[in-house]
Design a protein around this motif. Structure first.
Motif, PDB file in Angstrom:
ATOM      1  N   ARG A  41       0.824  -1.221   0.000  1.00 40.95           N
ATOM      2  CA  ARG A  41       0.000   0.000   0.000  1.00 40.95           C
ATOM      3  C   ARG A  41       0.860   1.274   0.000  1.00 40.95           C
ATOM      4  O   ARG A  41       0.542   2.224  -0.699  1.00 40.95           O
ATOM      5  CB  ARG A  41      -0.921  -0.079   1.222  1.00 40.95           C
ATOM      6  N   GLY A 173     -13.683  -6.355   5.605  1.00 41.06           N
ATOM      7  CA  GLY A 173     -14.838  -5.667   5.025  1.00 41.06           C
ATOM      8  C   GLY A 173     -15.848  -6.527   4.293  1.00 41.06           C
ATOM      9  O   GLY A 173     -16.750  -5.988   3.657  1.00 41.06           O
ATOM     10  N   LYS A 177     -13.950 -12.235   3.010  1.00 44.06           N
ATOM     11  CA  LYS A 177     -12.624 -11.935   3.578  1.00 44.06           C
ATOM     12  C   LYS A 177     -12.522 -12.468   5.003  1.00 44.06           C
ATOM     13  O   LYS A 177     -11.480 -12.983   5.417  1.00 44.06           O
ATOM     14  CB  LYS A 177     -12.369 -10.425   3.550  1.00 44.06           C
ATOM     15  N   TYR A 192     -16.546  -5.533   9.692  1.00 42.36           N
ATOM     16  CA  TYR A 192     -16.746  -4.202  10.271  1.00 42.36           C
ATOM     17  C   TYR A 192     -17.867  -3.421   9.587  1.00 42.36           C
ATOM     18  O   TYR A 192     -18.303  -2.385  10.079  1.00 42.36           O
ATOM     19  CB  TYR A 192     -15.436  -3.389  10.263  1.00 42.36           C
ATOM     20  N   ASN A 239      -0.533   2.959  10.530  1.00 38.19           N
ATOM     21  CA  ASN A 239      -1.048   3.958   9.578  1.00 38.19           C
ATOM     22  C   ASN A 239      -2.326   4.527  10.180  1.00 38.19           C
ATOM     23  O   ASN A 239      -2.779   4.077  11.244  1.00 38.19           O
ATOM     24  CB  ASN A 239      -1.313   3.347   8.198  1.00 38.19           C
TER      25      ASN A 239
HETATM   26  N1  LIG Z   1       4.179   1.822   9.527  1.00 35.98           N
HETATM   27  C1  LIG Z   1       4.798   0.964   8.748  1.00 35.98           C
HETATM   28  O1  LIG Z   1       5.996   0.758   8.870  1.00 35.98           O
HETATM   29  C2  LIG Z   1       4.026   0.245   7.663  1.00 35.98           C
HETATM   30  C3  LIG Z   1       4.679  -0.694   6.856  1.00 35.98           C
HETATM   31  C4  LIG Z   1       3.919  -1.385   5.892  1.00 35.98           C
HETATM   32  C5  LIG Z   1       2.554  -1.120   5.759  1.00 35.98           C
HETATM   33  N2  LIG Z   1       1.975  -0.162   6.552  1.00 35.98           N
HETATM   34  C6  LIG Z   1       0.548   0.143   6.418  1.00 35.98           C
HETATM   35  O2  LIG Z   1      -0.182  -1.047   6.638  1.00 35.98           O
HETATM   36  C7  LIG Z   1      -1.382  -0.983   5.890  1.00 35.98           C
HETATM   37  C8  LIG Z   1      -1.560  -2.282   5.120  1.00 35.98           C
HETATM   38  O3  LIG Z   1      -0.626  -2.338   4.075  1.00 35.98           O
HETATM   39  P1  LIG Z   1      -0.763  -3.464   2.974  1.00 35.98           P
HETATM   40  O4  LIG Z   1       0.325  -3.278   2.016  1.00 35.98           O
HETATM   41  O5  LIG Z   1      -0.937  -4.756   3.670  1.00 35.98           O
HETATM   42  O6  LIG Z   1      -2.131  -2.978   2.289  1.00 35.98           O
HETATM   43  P2  LIG Z   1      -3.380  -3.677   1.637  1.00 35.98           P
HETATM   44  O7  LIG Z   1      -3.128  -5.130   1.402  1.00 35.98           O
HETATM   45  O8  LIG Z   1      -3.798  -2.834   0.500  1.00 35.98           O
HETATM   46  O9  LIG Z   1      -4.496  -3.572   2.761  1.00 35.98           O
HETATM   47  C9  LIG Z   1      -5.191  -2.436   3.115  1.00 35.98           C
HETATM   48  C10 LIG Z   1      -6.371  -2.919   3.980  1.00 35.98           C
HETATM   49  O10 LIG Z   1      -7.022  -1.823   4.588  1.00 35.98           O
HETATM   50  C11 LIG Z   1      -8.399  -2.091   4.690  1.00 35.98           C
HETATM   51  N3  LIG Z   1      -9.032  -0.785   4.547  1.00 35.98           N
HETATM   52  C12 LIG Z   1      -8.781   0.128   3.596  1.00 35.98           C
HETATM   53  N4  LIG Z   1      -9.492   1.235   3.799  1.00 35.98           N
HETATM   54  C13 LIG Z   1     -10.204   0.999   4.928  1.00 35.98           C
HETATM   55  C14 LIG Z   1     -11.127   1.760   5.670  1.00 35.98           C
HETATM   56  N5  LIG Z   1     -11.461   2.990   5.308  1.00 35.98           N
HETATM   57  N6  LIG Z   1     -11.674   1.214   6.785  1.00 35.98           N
HETATM   58  C15 LIG Z   1     -11.321  -0.032   7.181  1.00 35.98           C
HETATM   59  N7  LIG Z   1     -10.440  -0.799   6.515  1.00 35.98           N
HETATM   60  C16 LIG Z   1      -9.906  -0.290   5.417  1.00 35.98           C
HETATM   61  C17 LIG Z   1      -8.741  -3.051   3.557  1.00 35.98           C
HETATM   62  O11 LIG Z   1      -9.552  -4.059   4.056  1.00 35.98           O
HETATM   63  P3  LIG Z   1     -11.107  -4.226   3.678  1.00 35.98           P
HETATM   64  O12 LIG Z   1     -11.187  -4.441   2.199  1.00 35.98           O
HETATM   65  O13 LIG Z   1     -11.494  -5.409   4.479  1.00 35.98           O
HETATM   66  O14 LIG Z   1     -11.767  -2.958   4.077  1.00 35.98           O
HETATM   67  C18 LIG Z   1      -7.381  -3.680   3.198  1.00 35.98           C
HETATM   68  O15 LIG Z   1      -7.322  -5.026   3.643  1.00 35.98           O
HETATM   69  C19 LIG Z   1      -1.307   0.236   4.990  1.00 35.98           C
HETATM   70  O16 LIG Z   1      -2.091   1.255   5.554  1.00 35.98           O
HETATM   71  C20 LIG Z   1       0.160   0.595   5.024  1.00 35.98           C
HETATM   72  O17 LIG Z   1       0.377   1.972   4.824  1.00 35.98           O
HETATM   73  C21 LIG Z   1       2.680   0.499   7.477  1.00 35.98           C
END
Ligand SMILES: NC(=O)c1ccc[n+]([C@@H]2O[C@H](COP(=O)([O-])OP(=O)(O)OC[C@H]3O[C@@H](n4cnc5c(N)ncnc54)[C@H](OP(=O)(O)O)[C@@H]3O)[C@@H](O)[C@H]2O)c1
Length: 327
Positions: A41, A173, A177, A192, A239
């Motif tokens: 993401r 969601g 899933k 949710y 995040n």
């Molecule tokens: N801080 C760090 O070091 C770090 C490192 C890596 C990733 N991250 C963060 O971790 C998150 C996941 O990354 P990823 O690569 O695994 O992404 P991803 O596979 O695209 O997953 C994003 C998830 O967020 C959920 N989502 C999106 N918008 C939402 C909302 N408004 N309300 C509730 N759920 C929502 C979606 O689930 P549903 O379809 O079930 O809604 C989806 O499963 C990202 O936000 C990324 O920025 C942070």
């Protein structure tokens, strides 16, 4: 070499294949011939112009994780030799045929994994280990709530925490899933869109709450998070997809002696990331090699179709990881 470049901030169509020169390695880096690169993401945020790469990372080539074969080693590299098959965490530049990596951030591909499978591991495994086990100090027997259970991060957190003796709850969601999250080991997945997650956790834990929450959502989830943490609970933010400005009840933080923390991995120093790699090698790679934890690959695209891969990620239709292939 061929590289997928962010030609301007914008939609998936700004990702274009271009010719670039190969990266030049330092004495402590290896050059990897990339076979596969994971999509995360944060790559989408970078493409949109909302997530500038840290100092030293390529400005316009995204990509935080790769797998491939070592093609060259710096003259102070001790761990690796040309021909070794590795996967690696990087701070950018993964969507390319060659990538330079600090040697400490490489790991051998576990067991007999394909490059596609190995490329799906680094970003989420480093992030979950660092936040849940190092920062949050989740202990065996404690409970964990993971928001975004079907995300790349989510499927890793479910499997890793379950394998290490934790009860894992997740939100997702859709019922489909939720089902997949439970098949991966989650004790209960909460849709949710149809349930209030905080009330559900309250009921599922007989009013005790969970010991830890790994949260990528933030915003209006935050009061519910605070409400469903147990005494001494830890809220760990990676995040804030629904907003970073929130109102919380500080009395609950004091009454339950909560810890609210979080972190961002990408800009951390090489030594920090290398230490996580060694912990993963010791504690988690054997579980991957034995098949107790499995990579969850949703789709693989040829590198030239990076725009399609980003479109899929933004649609939210995936469960687990989306991968680019350079072979
Ligand atoms: N801080 C760090 O070091 C770090 C490192 C890596 C990733 N991250 C963060 O971790 C998150 C996941 O990354 P990823 O690569 O695994 O992404 P991803 O596979 O695209 O997953 C994003 C998830 O967020 C959920 N989502 C999106 N918008 C939402 C909302 N408004 N309300 C509730 N759920 C929502 C979606 O689930 P549903 O379809 O079930 O809604 C989806 O499963 C990202 O936000 C990324 O920025 C942070």
């Amino acid at each position: 070499m061929k590289a997928i470049v962010i030609t301007a901030a914008g939609g998936p169509e700004v990702l274009q294949m271009e010719d670039r020169s190969q990266p030049v390695i330092t004495a402590t880096e290896v050059l990897v011939k990339v076979a596969a690169a994971g999509i995360n993401r944060p790559d989408v945020y970078q493409r949109k112009g909302n997530y500038p790469p840290p100092k030293g990372a390529p400005r316009d080539i995204p990509g935080l994780e790769i797998a491939g074969t070592i093609a060259a080693v710096g003259n102070r590299v001790t761990r690796w030799k040309i021909g070794d098959k590795v996967c690696a965490l990087i701070s950018g530049g993964g969507y390319a045929e060659y990538c330079n990596v600090p040697e400490g951030q490489c790991l051998s591909a576990p067991g007999n994994m394909t490059f596609v499978e190995a490329a799906s591991l680094p970003e989420t495994f480093f992030t979950v280990w660092s936040n849940v086990f190092d920062r949050g100090k989740l202990q065996p027997g404690e409970s964990l709530l993971v928001h975004g259970g079907s995300s790349g991060i989510g499927v890793t957190a479910i499997q890793m925490a379950t394998a290490l003796g934790n009860k894992v709850y997740v939100t997702a969601g859709s019922d489909e899933k939720c089902k997949i999250c439970q098949e991966l080991g989650a004790t209960k997945a909460i849709n949710y869109k149809t349930e209030d997650f905080s009330e559900s956790i309250h009921k599922l834990t007989d009013g005790k709450g969970v010991n830890m929450i790994l949260d990528m959502i933030g915003g209006d989830y935050t009061p519910g998070n605070i409400a469903c943490l147990s005494e001494e609970g830890r809220l760990i933010l990676i995040n804030a997809m629904r907003g970073k400005d929130v109102q919380i009840d500080l009395a609950q933080v004091m009454r339950k002696r909560l810890i609210i923390t979080g972190s961002m991995l990408r800009s951390r120093e090489i030594e920090f990331k290398s230490a996580i790699a060694r912990n993963l090698e010791q504690h988690i790679w054997p579980l991957l090699a034995s098949g107790k934890i499995k990579p969850v690959i949703y789709a693989v695209f040829p590198a030239k179709d990076a725009a399609k891969a980003h479109t899929l990620m933004e649609s939210g239709g995936h469960v687990g990881k989306i991968i680019l292939s350079f072979e």
